[in-house]
Design an enzyme around this catalytic site. Structure first.
Site, mmCIF file in Angstrom:
data_model
loop_
_atom_site.group_PDB
_atom_site.id
_atom_site.type_symbol
_atom_site.label_atom_id
_atom_site.label_comp_id
_atom_site.label_asym_id
_atom_site.label_seq_id
_atom_site.Cartn_x
_atom_site.Cartn_y
_atom_site.Cartn_z
ATOM 1 N N GLY A 126 38.393 35.919 32.880
ATOM 2 C CA GLY A 126 38.257 35.893 34.713
ATOM 3 C C GLY A 126 38.068 35.445 35.867
ATOM 4 O O GLY A 126 36.959 35.022 35.998
ATOM 5 N N GLY A 129 34.703 36.640 40.164
ATOM 6 C CA GLY A 129 34.717 38.079 41.314
ATOM 7 C C GLY A 129 35.685 38.815 41.216
ATOM 8 O O GLY A 129 35.537 40.329 42.039
ATOM 9 N N GLY A 131 35.189 40.980 38.568
ATOM 10 C CA GLY A 131 34.384 42.245 38.375
ATOM 11 C C GLY A 131 33.678 42.118 36.839
ATOM 12 O O GLY A 131 33.715 43.107 35.937
ATOM 13 N N LYS A 132 33.958 40.704 36.132
ATOM 14 C CA LYS A 132 33.241 40.906 34.546
ATOM 15 C C LYS A 132 32.481 41.849 34.379
ATOM 16 O O LYS A 132 31.961 42.251 33.379
ATOM 17 C CB LYS A 132 33.548 39.224 34.245
ATOM 18 N N ASP A 133 31.188 41.368 35.342
ATOM 19 C CA ASP A 133 29.519 41.541 35.356
ATOM 20 C C ASP A 133 30.158 43.228 35.978
ATOM 21 O O ASP A 133 28.990 43.709 34.389
ATOM 22 C CB ASP A 133 29.236 41.150 35.988
ATOM 23 N N ARG A 158 14.960 33.067 37.804
ATOM 24 C CA ARG A 158 14.972 33.643 39.007
ATOM 25 C C ARG A 158 14.481 34.584 38.425
ATOM 26 O O ARG A 158 14.413 35.381 37.880
ATOM 27 C CB ARG A 158 16.193 34.316 39.380
ATOM 28 N N ARG A 252 30.803 40.569 48.523
ATOM 29 C CA ARG A 252 29.380 40.724 47.525
ATOM 30 C C ARG A 252 28.364 40.105 48.049
ATOM 31 O O ARG A 252 26.775 40.223 47.832
ATOM 32 C CB ARG A 252 29.700 40.226 45.920
ATOM 33 N N ARG A 263 35.164 29.326 45.236
ATOM 34 C CA ARG A 263 35.741 30.269 44.581
ATOM 35 C C ARG A 263 37.286 30.966 44.375
ATOM 36 O O ARG A 263 37.747 30.603 43.185
ATOM 37 C CB ARG A 263 34.864 31.659 44.245
ATOM 38 N N ASN A 283 41.617 45.007 37.074
ATOM 39 C CA ASN A 283 40.052 45.802 37.714
ATOM 40 C C ASN A 283 40.561 46.399 38.937
ATOM 41 O O ASN A 283 40.344 45.227 40.301
ATOM 42 C CB ASN A 283 39.028 44.959 37.228
HETATM 43 N N1 LIG Z 1 37.044 47.530 40.178
HETATM 44 C C1 LIG Z 1 35.712 47.520 40.972
HETATM 45 N N2 LIG Z 1 36.330 48.277 42.345
HETATM 46 C C2 LIG Z 1 35.228 47.629 43.172
HETATM 47 N N3 LIG Z 1 34.327 46.942 43.746
HETATM 48 C C3 LIG Z 1 34.645 45.802 42.605
HETATM 49 C C4 LIG Z 1 35.097 46.565 40.930
HETATM 50 N N4 LIG Z 1 35.062 45.925 40.274
HETATM 51 C C5 LIG Z 1 34.256 45.188 40.475
HETATM 52 N N5 LIG Z 1 33.473 45.036 41.968
HETATM 53 C C6 LIG Z 1 32.430 45.128 42.821
HETATM 54 O O1 LIG Z 1 33.401 43.398 42.802
HETATM 55 C C7 LIG Z 1 31.921 41.856 43.499
HETATM 56 C C8 LIG Z 1 32.140 41.090 41.816
HETATM 57 O O2 LIG Z 1 32.514 41.704 40.473
HETATM 58 P P1 LIG Z 1 31.375 41.210 39.346
HETATM 59 O O3 LIG Z 1 30.118 40.709 39.755
HETATM 60 O O4 LIG Z 1 31.121 41.659 38.414
HETATM 61 O O5 LIG Z 1 32.187 39.869 39.521
HETATM 62 P P2 LIG Z 1 31.996 38.670 38.070
HETATM 63 O O6 LIG Z 1 33.591 38.373 37.704
HETATM 64 O O7 LIG Z 1 31.130 39.427 37.281
HETATM 65 O O8 LIG Z 1 32.012 37.394 39.275
HETATM 66 P P3 LIG Z 1 31.437 35.745 38.667
HETATM 67 O O9 LIG Z 1 32.364 35.158 37.769
HETATM 68 O O10 LIG Z 1 31.318 34.748 39.644
HETATM 69 O O11 LIG Z 1 30.397 36.647 38.544
HETATM 70 C C9 LIG Z 1 30.777 42.711 42.950
HETATM 71 O O12 LIG Z 1 30.340 43.386 44.550
HETATM 72 C C10 LIG Z 1 31.269 44.238 42.553
HETATM 73 O O13 LIG Z 1 30.154 45.476 42.130
#
Ligand SMILES: Nc1ncnc2c1ncn2[C@@H]1O[C@H](COP(=O)(O)OP(=O)(O)OP(=O)(O)O)[C@@H](O)[C@H]1O
Length: 313
Positions: A126, A129, A131-133, A158, A252, A263, A283
């Site tokens: 996806g 940002g 919310g994958k992690d 790190r 974030r 991004r 999500n």
């Molecule tokens: N359902 C949600 N509601 C609110 N905040 C969320 C939700 N899911 C994720 N977040 C928040 O959104 C931000 C981005 O999430 P995350 O880092 O998991 O995205 P990612 O897809 O892993 O990003 P990247 O690809 O840049 O690493 C984080 O601060 C996370 O806590």
């Protein structure tokens, strides 16, 4: 074209014929087609008939009357024993069970009817940002049996990062050697550092019967789709709107403004890849739990598929 009652007659005939012994009908074993006149429980050429052992069977009235007109077949040592099937209202489960086995002439197997499902590879991707992690972190807590693949990287560790948990850290030379030996399922050069998925780790856990979760960016997912095709399940994570996604990235606070712009720009493009995935999980803001639940349902549904995916790495 045989009618229902003809099929039922054939079924009854084949049961009584194949076991070469009289067959007591249980009251529950009634003609589902309501044709009581036509069930030849004892075909005219059967041994019972020849011995003069006749049984009047009234299927619909649930009455089962046996009339021994001549010698009982029990007296004939060569004749299989008649096994009456007691009704569960009047006998214990074990007794009914044994009588059913005896009537069928074979034991019921305790082996699983369906083999264990194949280990599954779940690719979660996806835009940045989305919310994958966060989703994977929660999924890791609720589904401990899943194996979350640890990516290999040539970037420096790190502070706070743990080798083998966050990443497998290695030198650029070591990484290049892995590429050379075809030990990576997929790899990419990201901002000057290599990142890749070690095949051995997946093989090892799949051999143990574990399901595998891979977290990759959209380009990585496209590469994996080319390699794995339909042998893996691809899940696309999206926010409910572009606006929500951008706000999440801003909140974030991990990106420089340039990186943030980059991004956000690529996220717009990445959304176009949705159709290359098997499932989409929205999500929604504040509903991380709902996203994880849906992801779990997807995994459960995949495990219940009759035609299982067969992943070979
Ligand atoms: N359902 C949600 N509601 C609110 N905040 C969320 C939700 N899911 C994720 N977040 C928040 O959104 C931000 C981005 O999430 P995350 O880092 O998991 O995205 P990612 O897809 O892993 O990003 P990247 O690809 O840049 O690493 C984080 O601060 C996370 O806590």
């Amino acid at each position: 074209m045989p009618t229902h009652s003809m099929l039922f007659r054939r079924l009854c005939f084949s049961i009584s014929k194949s076991y070469h012994k009289p067959f007591f009908l249980s009251p529950i074993f009634t003609n589902p087609f309501g044709d009581s006149r036509s069930c030849p429980i004892h075909p005219s050429n059967s041994k019972t008939q020849r011995l003069g052992f006749q049984r009047k069977v009234s299927v619909n009235s649930h009455s089962f009357v046996s009339e021994n007109t001549t010698n009982s077949i029990m007296d004939d040592p060569k004749t299989p024993t008649v096994v009456p099937i007691p009704h569960p209202d009047y006998a214990g489960r074990a007794e009914v069970f044994r009588a059913l086995e005896a009537s069928l002439g074979s034991a019921f197997s305790s082996q699983p009817i369906v083999p264990a499902p194949n280990p599954l590879i779940i690719v979660i991707s996806g835009p940045s940002g989305v919310g994958k992690d966060a989703v994977i972190k929660r999924l890791r807590e609720v589904r401990e049996e899943l194996h979350f693949v640890v990516t290999a990287t040539s970037r420096a560790k790190r502070p706070g990062e743990v080798d083998g948990k966050d990443y497998f850290f290695m030198s650029k030379e070591e990484f290049l050697s892995m590429i050379e030996k075809n030990e990576l399922l997929e790899y990419a050069l990201v901002y000057g550092d290599y990142k890749g998925i070690p095949k051995q780790q997946i093989r090892e856990y799949m051999a143990k019967g574990c399901d595998i979760v891979l977290r990759v960016d959209i380009q990585g997912a496209a590469t994996l789709r080319r390699i794995l095709r339909n042998s893996a399940v691809f899940v696309f994570l999206v926010a409910e709107s572009e606006e929500a996604l951008v706000k999440r990235l801003i909140d974030r606070k991990t990106e420089t403004t340039e990186a943030l712009l980059m991004r956000v720009a690529s996220a717009k493009e990445e959304l176009k890849h949705l159709k290359e995935f098997d499932y989409v999980v929205v999500n929604k803001e504040g509903d991380l739990e709902g996203s994880v639940k849906l992801l779990e349902s997807i995994i459960d549904a995949e495990k219940a598929k009759v035609q299982q995916r067969i992943a070979v790495i």
